[in-house]
Design an enzyme around this catalytic site. Structure first.
Site, mmCIF file in Angstrom:
data_model
loop_
_atom_site.group_PDB
_atom_site.id
_atom_site.type_symbol
_atom_site.label_atom_id
_atom_site.label_comp_id
_atom_site.label_asym_id
_atom_site.label_seq_id
_atom_site.Cartn_x
_atom_site.Cartn_y
_atom_site.Cartn_z
ATOM 1 N N PHE A 171 4.371 -29.739 -21.133
ATOM 2 C CA PHE A 171 5.085 -28.497 -20.810
ATOM 3 C C PHE A 171 6.265 -28.711 -19.871
ATOM 4 O O PHE A 171 7.126 -27.845 -19.751
ATOM 5 C CB PHE A 171 4.112 -27.474 -20.185
ATOM 6 C CG PHE A 171 3.857 -27.684 -18.716
ATOM 7 C CD1 PHE A 171 4.737 -27.181 -17.762
ATOM 8 C CD2 PHE A 171 2.761 -28.403 -18.261
ATOM 9 C CE1 PHE A 171 4.534 -27.382 -16.399
ATOM 10 C CE2 PHE A 171 2.535 -28.620 -16.915
ATOM 11 C CZ PHE A 171 3.432 -28.108 -15.984
ATOM 12 N N LYS A 195 4.750 -31.498 -32.238
ATOM 13 C CA LYS A 195 3.922 -30.441 -31.658
ATOM 14 C C LYS A 195 4.384 -30.245 -30.219
ATOM 15 O O LYS A 195 4.052 -31.022 -29.328
ATOM 16 C CB LYS A 195 2.435 -30.802 -31.662
ATOM 17 C CG LYS A 195 1.586 -29.587 -31.303
ATOM 18 C CD LYS A 195 0.225 -29.928 -30.752
ATOM 19 C CE LYS A 195 0.211 -30.099 -29.275
ATOM 20 N NZ LYS A 195 0.518 -28.889 -28.479
ATOM 21 N N GLU A 198 2.094 -25.946 -26.191
ATOM 22 C CA GLU A 198 1.809 -24.549 -26.552
ATOM 23 C C GLU A 198 2.208 -23.602 -25.421
ATOM 24 O O GLU A 198 2.220 -22.402 -25.576
ATOM 25 C CB GLU A 198 0.325 -24.382 -26.917
ATOM 26 C CG GLU A 198 -0.681 -24.619 -25.792
ATOM 27 C CD GLU A 198 -1.029 -26.104 -25.605
ATOM 28 O OE1 GLU A 198 -0.197 -26.968 -25.937
ATOM 29 O OE2 GLU A 198 -2.139 -26.377 -25.086
ATOM 30 N N ARG A 199 2.564 -24.194 -24.250
ATOM 31 C CA ARG A 199 2.929 -23.338 -23.114
ATOM 32 C C ARG A 199 4.424 -23.037 -23.077
ATOM 33 O O ARG A 199 4.848 -22.115 -22.371
ATOM 34 C CB ARG A 199 2.471 -24.003 -21.813
ATOM 35 C CG ARG A 199 0.946 -24.024 -21.762
ATOM 36 C CD ARG A 199 0.441 -24.507 -20.448
ATOM 37 N NE ARG A 199 0.238 -25.955 -20.455
ATOM 38 C CZ ARG A 199 -0.293 -26.624 -19.450
ATOM 39 N NH1 ARG A 199 -0.666 -25.982 -18.367
ATOM 40 N NH2 ARG A 199 -0.460 -27.919 -19.514
ATOM 41 N N SER A 248 -0.838 -35.651 -19.801
ATOM 42 C CA SER A 248 -1.822 -36.057 -18.791
ATOM 43 C C SER A 248 -2.658 -37.246 -19.263
ATOM 44 O O SER A 248 -2.742 -37.530 -20.466
ATOM 45 C CB SER A 248 -2.749 -34.878 -18.506
ATOM 46 O OG SER A 248 -3.501 -34.595 -19.686
ATOM 47 N N CYS A 303 6.872 -35.729 -13.709
ATOM 48 C CA CYS A 303 6.042 -36.943 -13.644
ATOM 49 C C CYS A 303 6.654 -37.955 -12.694
ATOM 50 O O CYS A 303 6.013 -38.920 -12.311
ATOM 51 C CB CYS A 303 5.882 -37.552 -15.025
ATOM 52 S SG CYS A 303 7.435 -38.134 -15.654
ATOM 53 N N GLU A 403 -3.591 -36.427 -9.154
ATOM 54 C CA GLU A 403 -2.219 -35.963 -9.382
ATOM 55 C C GLU A 403 -2.233 -34.449 -9.154
ATOM 56 O O GLU A 403 -3.006 -33.731 -9.793
ATOM 57 C CB GLU A 403 -1.780 -36.272 -10.820
ATOM 58 C CG GLU A 403 -0.378 -35.768 -11.115
ATOM 59 C CD GLU A 403 0.085 -36.043 -12.557
ATOM 60 O OE1 GLU A 403 -0.739 -36.023 -13.482
ATOM 61 O OE2 GLU A 403 1.303 -36.259 -12.727
HETATM 62 P P1 NAD Z 1 -1.306 -32.111 -21.107
HETATM 63 O O1 NAD Z 1 -1.917 -33.452 -21.308
HETATM 64 O O2 NAD Z 1 -2.174 -31.002 -20.676
HETATM 65 O O3 NAD Z 1 -0.615 -31.647 -22.478
HETATM 66 C C1 NAD Z 1 0.238 -32.513 -23.193
HETATM 67 C C2 NAD Z 1 0.023 -32.277 -24.679
HETATM 68 O O4 NAD Z 1 -1.295 -32.667 -25.037
HETATM 69 C C3 NAD Z 1 0.189 -30.831 -25.075
HETATM 70 O O5 NAD Z 1 0.933 -30.769 -26.269
HETATM 71 C C4 NAD Z 1 -1.232 -30.345 -25.246
HETATM 72 O O6 NAD Z 1 -1.352 -29.382 -26.268
HETATM 73 C C5 NAD Z 1 -1.992 -31.592 -25.621
HETATM 74 N N1 NAD Z 1 -3.369 -31.598 -25.078
HETATM 75 C C6 NAD Z 1 -3.766 -31.144 -23.863
HETATM 76 N N2 NAD Z 1 -5.080 -31.335 -23.700
HETATM 77 C C7 NAD Z 1 -5.538 -31.928 -24.829
HETATM 78 C C8 NAD Z 1 -6.811 -32.382 -25.252
HETATM 79 N N3 NAD Z 1 -7.880 -32.259 -24.482
HETATM 80 N N4 NAD Z 1 -6.912 -32.942 -26.467
HETATM 81 C C9 NAD Z 1 -5.842 -33.082 -27.244
HETATM 82 N N5 NAD Z 1 -4.600 -32.657 -26.892
HETATM 83 C C10 NAD Z 1 -4.451 -32.098 -25.700
HETATM 84 O O7 NAD Z 1 -0.089 -32.317 -20.108
HETATM 85 P P2 NAD Z 1 0.850 -31.189 -19.481
HETATM 86 O O8 NAD Z 1 0.070 -30.426 -18.469
HETATM 87 O O9 NAD Z 1 1.553 -30.452 -20.550
HETATM 88 O O10 NAD Z 1 1.945 -32.094 -18.743
HETATM 89 C C11 NAD Z 1 1.785 -32.577 -17.430
HETATM 90 C C12 NAD Z 1 1.313 -34.011 -17.433
HETATM 91 O O11 NAD Z 1 2.232 -34.817 -18.161
HETATM 92 C C13 NAD Z 1 1.270 -34.613 -16.036
HETATM 93 O O12 NAD Z 1 0.129 -35.423 -15.923
HETATM 94 C C14 NAD Z 1 2.539 -35.460 -15.965
HETATM 95 O O13 NAD Z 1 2.497 -36.523 -15.052
HETATM 96 C C15 NAD Z 1 2.607 -35.962 -17.376
HETATM 97 N N6 NAD Z 1 3.957 -36.356 -17.731
HETATM 98 C C16 NAD Z 1 4.218 -37.692 -17.832
HETATM 99 C C17 NAD Z 1 5.485 -38.128 -18.127
HETATM 100 C C18 NAD Z 1 5.799 -39.584 -18.222
HETATM 101 O O14 NAD Z 1 6.829 -39.931 -18.806
HETATM 102 N N7 NAD Z 1 4.952 -40.450 -17.694
HETATM 103 C C19 NAD Z 1 6.515 -37.192 -18.352
HETATM 104 C C20 NAD Z 1 6.199 -35.833 -18.266
HETATM 105 C C21 NAD Z 1 4.907 -35.429 -17.957
#
Ligand code: NAD
Length: 520
Positions: A171, A195, A198-199, A248, A303, A403
């Protein structure tokens, strides 16, 4: 999608201001270059984080819709892979121009759905646009190698696209992260199923509309929606050859394991806990401004946010000045003039961040600046957390091990640079770090000994520009960092190398005996 559904596709206009959402429209899928209304029975409500008003409902795309998107991408691949590089390049030139023209609109969609300030949202778009601009030079990078290995014999390498690839996005950067995949994957000749989070899928929807206008043929870029169910579809669909994930650790480690077990290429950028080490000899004003900006900007939801401060020696005396800078930041709706940071993404995120702050208090840390209860008058219903500084933190405390992903800076004291390096290296994450000093040798020692993938020397958020690659380390990237996004490694991820060795004898062979030994 049936032909009928496509014909009935609604003209879709994504909201980009608080005012436009009086009558929220449902978010459609984007398949075959058309916005297609979803037949979903499950919908995910998307709220504006500054007001908690409903912006749109995002579908949990149905099995038929998910399959239709891959059908479309598979069909498009058979012709797209054979289009000339000059043709693809012309499309990418137009695409970059259209993104630039629609920069404000994209940024406004991000501010509305994600909450970050408009100026910061423009940076989100720009950093993605830069990847698209660099991708215009991909024909140059796609060139193979050739060597005359013996008389009449040569070996050549070709870089070939993989087929249908997928991107699963987080997101926090609704334009930049889809744009880590769209330009590189498609310029290399792949077709893509995205994909978005969704937020906040709005920016990706606008990027799809612009892709159609730029001349991408139907099926090259498709968008499907949903949560874990859509992700599982992507993981198990055999026609999807590669997955780019950013998000994440909880989701990403699962996606990396299951996607890899299914024989796909997976690149996965994960969570972070980035440390800044500050030395007494640094340029103090520059360092304090940089640290406050990188800790609290985007409400800490980057991140590469500097969420942890390691104060070396007497720099701990500077905490009141750091707190003054944090206190001076304007917490407000992202569209408001002068806003420095907006709301966090959801009421759940706000509750989780406040819970971490409370845990620090319980574990004996000091809350030097408390952002709980901060609320701009115009937006009483938003998900607000003001800048928060927690001091006297010990490494075992929850606020250090987790985090936080909110506007919270945790501060630890050490006496020497060596202690700072050991502390940072002991942390299991390794996305980025920064050191603030005026000493070349100190900076060099830090840069060589530190185990983080992206190091800033007097630079708070050292995210490499698009001609380099995003190089996290340790638990911040799955698979040991073997595959990274954009730049040369990004192209490597989206292509397979084929090596062809050919023999064109200048004279007819006369011997009638077959050789059975390994050709040398
Ligand atoms: P998230 O993992 O909750 O969601 C990311 C994607 O995964 C979304 O599209 C979501 O629908 C999907 N998802 C979430 N939970 C899932 C599950 N249990 N099973 C399958 N799919 C699932 O992450 P977020 O909250 O959207 O983003 C924040 C996180 O992303 C933080 O941890 C941040 O550090 C990380 N991030 C990392 C980088 C990098 O380049 N290292 C860049 C941006 C964000």
């Amino acid at each position: 999608a049936t032909a009928q559904q496509l014909a009935a596709a609604p003209a879709f206009s994504y909201p980009t201001s608080h005012e436009q959402i009086a009558q929220p429209q449902d978010t459609p899928n984007f398949i075959d270059n058309a916005f297609v209304a979803s037949q979903a029975s499950t919908w995910i409500d998307l709220h504006d984080p500054a007001t908690n008003n409903l912006v749109t409902r995002v579908p949990q795309s149905t099995d038929a819709e998910l399959t239709a998107a891959v059908d479309s991408a598979e069909k498009a691949f058979s012709t797209w892979r054979h289009t000339s590089f000059l043709h693809r390049q012309q499309i990418m030139f137009k695409y970059t121009a259209l993104i630039r023209e629609n920069w404000d609109r994209l940024a406004a969609s991000i501010t509305l759905e994600q909450g970050k300030t408009l100026a910061d949202a423009k940076g989100d778009v720009l950093r993605g646009l830069q990847v698209a601009e660099a991708a215009c030079s991909i024909p140059e990078q796609m060139k193979g190698e050739v060597l005359e290995v013996a008389k009449d014999m040569e070996t050549r390498t070709y870089r070939e696209p993989l087929g249908v690839v997928a991107a699963i996005c987080p997101f926090n950067f609704p334009a930049m992260i889809p744009l880590w995949s769209i330009p590189v994957a498609t310029m290399a000749g792949n077709t893509l199923v995205i994909k978005p989070s969704e937020r906040d899928p709005g920016a990706t929807m606008i990027l799809a509309e612009l892709a159609d206008k730029a001349g991408f043929p139907p099926g090259v870029i498709n968008i499907i929606h949903g949560a874990a169910k859509t992700v599982d579809f992507i993981l198990d669909e055999p026609r999807i050859k590669a997955i780019s994930f950013v998000g994440s650790n909880q989701a990403g480690e699962y996606i990396f394991a299951r996607g890899s077990a299914n024989g796909k290429r997976v690149q996965a950028n994960l969570g972070a806990k980035n440390h800044a080490a500050i030395l007494p000899d640094c340029n103090k004003n520059h360092a304090l401004n940089a640290i406050a900006g990188a800790a609290f900007g985007a409400a800490g939801q980057r991140c590469m946010a500097l969420s942890t401060l390691v104060m070396i020696g007497e720099t701990k005396e500077w905490l009141p000045e750091l707190a003054d800078r944090a206190r001076a930041l304007n917490v407000n709706g992202g569209f408001e003039e002068g806003a420095d940071l907006g709301p966090v993404i959801s009421p759940q995120a706000k509750a989780r961040i406040e819970d971490v702050i409370a845990s620090a208090e319980k574990e004996g840390a000091t809350i030097l600046l408390d952002g709980r209860g901060v609320k701009p008058a115009k937006y009483p219903n938003g998900n607000w957390v003001g800048p928060t500084i927690i001091t006297n933190v010990q490494p075992h405390m929850r606020c250090y091990t987790e985090e936080i992903f909110g506007p919270v800076l945790v501060c630890l004291n050490v006496s020497t640079l060596d202690e700072a390096i050991s502390l940072i290296n002991a942390n299991e994450y390794g996305n980025g770090t920064a050191v603030f000093t005026r000493s070349g040798p100190t900076a060099t020692k830090f840069q060589k000994e530190i185990e983080a993938g992206q190091v800033g020397v007097n630079v708070p958020i050292p995210v490499p520009l698009s001609v380099f690659s995003f190089t996290g380390n340790k638990k911040s990237i799955a698979g040991g960092g073997a595959s990274t996004f954009y730049g040369k490694p990004g192209l490597q991820f989206y292509t397979q190398i084929k090596t062809v060795t050919s023999l064109w004898r200048s004279e007819d062979a006369t011997s009638q005996k077959s050789d059975t030994i390994m050709p040398t």
